[in-house]
Design a protein around this motif. Structure first.
Motif, PDB file in Angstrom:
ATOM      1  N   PHE A  12       0.827  -1.237   0.095  1.00 53.61           N
ATOM      2  CA  PHE A  12      -0.017   0.080   0.026  1.00 53.61           C
ATOM      3  C   PHE A  12       0.855   1.180   0.002  1.00 53.61           C
ATOM      4  N   LEU A  13       0.695   2.169  -1.077  1.00 47.91           N
ATOM      5  CA  LEU A  13       1.468   3.402  -0.967  1.00 47.91           C
ATOM      6  C   LEU A  13       0.100   4.554  -0.940  1.00 47.91           C
ATOM      7  N   ASN A  14       0.855   5.746  -0.361  1.00 52.71           N
ATOM      8  CA  ASN A  14      -0.238   6.535  -0.316  1.00 52.71           C
ATOM      9  C   ASN A  14       0.707   8.226  -0.322  1.00 52.71           C
ATOM     10  N   GLY A  15      -0.052   9.036  -0.793  1.00 53.68           N
ATOM     11  CA  GLY A  15       0.718  10.256  -0.845  1.00 53.68           C
ATOM     12  C   GLY A  15      -0.367  11.562  -0.375  1.00 53.68           C
ATOM     13  N   SER A  16       0.234  12.568  -0.188  1.00 52.34           N
ATOM     14  CA  SER A  16      -0.451  14.135   0.025  1.00 52.34           C
ATOM     15  C   SER A  16      -1.311  13.955   1.118  1.00 52.34           C
TER      16      SER A  16
ATOM     17  N   MET B  33       1.341   8.874  -9.246  1.00 50.18           N
ATOM     18  CA  MET B  33       0.750   8.759 -10.484  1.00 50.18           C
ATOM     19  C   MET B  33       1.704   8.231 -11.655  1.00 50.18           C
ATOM     20  N   LYS B  34       3.044   8.789 -11.702  1.00 49.68           N
ATOM     21  CA  LYS B  34       3.847   8.570 -12.458  1.00 49.68           C
ATOM     22  C   LYS B  34       4.383   7.040 -12.296  1.00 49.68           C
ATOM     23  N   ILE B  35       4.521   6.659 -11.154  1.00 54.63           N
ATOM     24  CA  ILE B  35       4.467   5.157 -10.949  1.00 54.63           C
ATOM     25  C   ILE B  35       3.613   4.299 -11.483  1.00 54.63           C
TER      26      ILE B  35
ATOM     27  N   PRO C  61      -3.392   8.156  -4.104  1.00 56.66           N
ATOM     28  CA  PRO C  61      -2.203   9.129  -4.606  1.00 56.66           C
ATOM     29  C   PRO C  61      -2.686  10.330  -3.703  1.00 56.66           C
ATOM     30  N   MET C  62      -3.778  10.666  -3.282  1.00 56.52           N
ATOM     31  CA  MET C  62      -3.989  11.925  -2.624  1.00 56.52           C
ATOM     32  C   MET C  62      -4.949  12.026  -1.782  1.00 56.52           C
ATOM     33  N   VAL C  63      -4.462  11.636  -0.311  1.00 61.09           N
ATOM     34  CA  VAL C  63      -5.276  11.391   0.892  1.00 61.09           C
ATOM     35  C   VAL C  63      -6.021  12.816   1.175  1.00 61.09           C
ATOM     36  N   ASN C  64      -5.546  13.768   0.817  1.00 64.53           N
ATOM     37  CA  ASN C  64      -6.101  15.191   1.304  1.00 64.53           C
ATOM     38  C   ASN C  64      -6.267  16.154   0.014  1.00 64.53           C
ATOM     39  N   PRO C  65      -7.406  15.586  -0.685  1.00 62.41           N
ATOM     40  CA  PRO C  65      -7.757  16.223  -1.914  1.00 62.41           C
ATOM     41  C   PRO C  65      -8.277  17.968  -1.719  1.00 62.41           C
ATOM     42  N   ASP C  66      -8.976  18.068  -0.541  1.00 57.66           N
ATOM     43  CA  ASP C  66      -9.446  19.373  -0.191  1.00 57.66           C
ATOM     44  C   ASP C  66      -8.352  20.316   0.136  1.00 57.66           C
ATOM     45  N   GLY C  67      -7.366  19.708   1.002  1.00 58.94           N
ATOM     46  CA  GLY C  67      -6.185  20.774   1.302  1.00 58.94           C
ATOM     47  C   GLY C  67      -5.234  20.947   0.157  1.00 58.94           C
TER      48      GLY C  67
END
Length: 525
Positions: free
Chosen positions: A88-92, A105-107, A139-145
């Protein structure tokens, strides 16, 4: 018609058929780059790219939403791969750290292309890894921020704008914004020593506000629920910046050597520095919670040179990509080993069809094969994870079948009408080698496995995607003798992990092409 006209017509017909054979629309063909990292990578761009990637790679990629944020944005999760073990990978988690989304997303894009083209990345066989591991990415845990950090308060009501300006210490410049749009720091919201967290503020703020209780933020609740559902063996949380790796959080003594070895390998891959374990670490982060809750390796990787209270410049991405492009492949291979170690041996004693030439190994998880076995009916004695111990007339051993290699074929007698140009494949998988090509016609069907149909064509029996054909009823079952084996099938003293007797020597190993996508719902490995 003149002879030359006939000749040219035949040539054009062959060219057209060859074109269809090689470039079947939507099926197992790699696409050009979809993700463009040379831009400010926004939530809307990410959504568009996820949609395009899912459409371009339908046999490899799946997408789901974990739910919505307070401002109605979807928390997207994408899966790349086909295995039972999970990385599991996550970002932002942090808004201004949106370049971590670009990297993930490039990965996603690069690995999907490499799988379809069957091209390695560095020393890693992408297709082999993704046949046995599924990489889940948020890829984006925090889309609002992220949206607030990139675009400011444009389009928001006056009341919301005024409130966010206050959280931002009176500034209308939100590029430094780290929290979600409720002023909560998402990576200080996980229930890992939450009450004793260091350097926390106690009011909504652009950064470091841990909230009035853990798991107050809906994004964190969704991430935790999804983690329990996935049950990953390793997690990597991408942050920025500083070029460092966090790997330890009250790690059990029994796991220290294991986790340090993986962390050290990540440091060598990236060139980043390992953070020394602290006696009293602050906690509250996703990595901290995962290590505490699952007792498995979790890592926080901080990409790029230290950027202070700001985002990394677009010019930094080239180096970041070079440093990290192999990281998920390495961690996926480690996740697989940990997953296999946790699996117990299940006794099967069941006849199955081995549908392609396959290496045989002396034990489950062995690195080197001892022989090669041709396609045939085999007795599967036991299963450990995605490895099978088989017995044939030549002896016993372990195989590690990729999608389409092994299954229980239903023997039937039917006819099918081919609806469109269709490839005949060596075994039932969208990435199996093509052996011939069929235009629209009727064919005799002799077997069925999931959505795949075994057809008689020429002097052989091959497989077609049943979604590209219509079965004509009635379909007569001719028996499924390979589905079960009677009591006498169990060999005496059949210990699943015992060394395998000798089989056909593998002095000149036959290369086995890794396989690709099984259609959803196919019960094959």
């Amino acid at each position: 018609m003149p002879y030359k006209s006939i000749h040219y017509s035949v040539i054009l017909c062959h060219i057209f058929l060859l074109f269809l054979f090689i470039f079947q629309p939507g099926r197992a063909q790699a696409q050009a780059n979809i993700v463009n990292p040379k831009q400010v990578y926004s939530y809307s761009i990410m959504q568009r790219d996820i949609e395009r990637l899912a459409a371009a790679y339908p046999d490899l990629v799946s997408v789901q939403t974990l739910g919505k944020t307070a401002y109605g944005r979807e928390l997207w999760a994408v899966k790349l791969g086909r295995g039972e073990s999970v990385l599991f990978l996550n970002g932002s988690h942090h808004a201004r750290e949106w370049m971590t989304t670009t990297l993930l997303m490039k990965i996603f894009d690069t690995y999907a292309q490499s799988y379809y083209l069957d091209k390695p990345i560095g020393p890693y066989d992408v297709r082999e890894i993704l046949n046995h591991v599924s990489i889940w990415i948020v890829p984006m845990v925090n889309p609002d921020g992220v949206t607030l950090s990139q675009q400011g308060t444009a389009g928001l009501p006056k009341e919301a704008t005024a409130l966010l300006n206050r959280y931002n210490r009176g500034s209308a410049n939100f590029t430094r914004w780290k929290a979600n749009m409720q002023g909560l720091d998402l990576n200080r919201q996980y229930p890992a020593n939450w009450s004793m967290m260091k350097n926390a503020v106690h009011y909504p703020n652009y950064q470091n506000y841990s909230g009035i209780k853990p798991v107050q933020a809906p994004e964190v609740k969704m991430m935790m629920d999804f983690t329990y559902k996935m049950d990953p063996d390793i997690t990597v949380s991408y942050h920025s910046s500083g070029g460092i790796i966090f790997w330890h959080y009250h790690t059990l003594a029994a796991n220290l050597v294991r986790d340090r070895e993986i962390a050290s390998s990540l440091a060598r891959l990236t060139g980043y520095s390992l953070v020394r374990p602290e006696k009293n670490p602050s906690g509250g982060g996703y990595k901290d919670w995962f290590i505490q809750e699952f007792e498995r390796p979790g890592f926080t990787i901080e990409i790029g040179n230290y950027a202070g209270e700001g985002s990394l410049p677009l010019s930094a991405f080239g180096n970041i990509w070079a440093e990290n492009r192999q990281v998920p492949l390495y961690t996926a291979s480690q996740a697989y080993k940990l997953w296999l170690k946790r699996q117990s041996v299940q006794i099967l004693n069941q006849k199955m069809s081995l549908l392609t030439e396959t290496p045989v190994y002396p034990g489950a998880g062995a690195a080197t094969s001892s022989s090669v076995i041709a396609s045939q009916e085999v007795l599967t004695l036991a299963r450990k994870g995605d490895w099978y111990r088989i017995k044939t007339g030549s002896g016993a051993g372990w195989i590690h079948p990729a999608p389409g290699h092994l299954g229980i074929v239903e023997e039937i007698d039917a006819d099918a009408d081919i609806k469109q140009a269709t490839a005949l494949r060596k075994y039932p998988d969208a990435f199996a080698p093509k052996v011939a090509f069929l235009s629209q016609q009727s064919v005799k069907v002799t077997g069925r496995l999931g959505t795949w149909l075994r057809v008689a064509s020429g002097e052989g029996k091959w497989w077609i995607d049943g979604r590209e054909a219509v079965l004509r009823w009635p379909v007569k079952s001719t028996g499924t003798d390979n589905a079960k084996e009677g009591p006498s099938a169990a060999p005496e003293n059949a210990e699943p992990d015992s060394p395998a007797p000798e089989m056909t020597p593998a002095a000149s190993p036959v290369p086995v092409q890794p396989l690709g996508a099984s259609a959803e719902g196919i019960s094959v490995r």
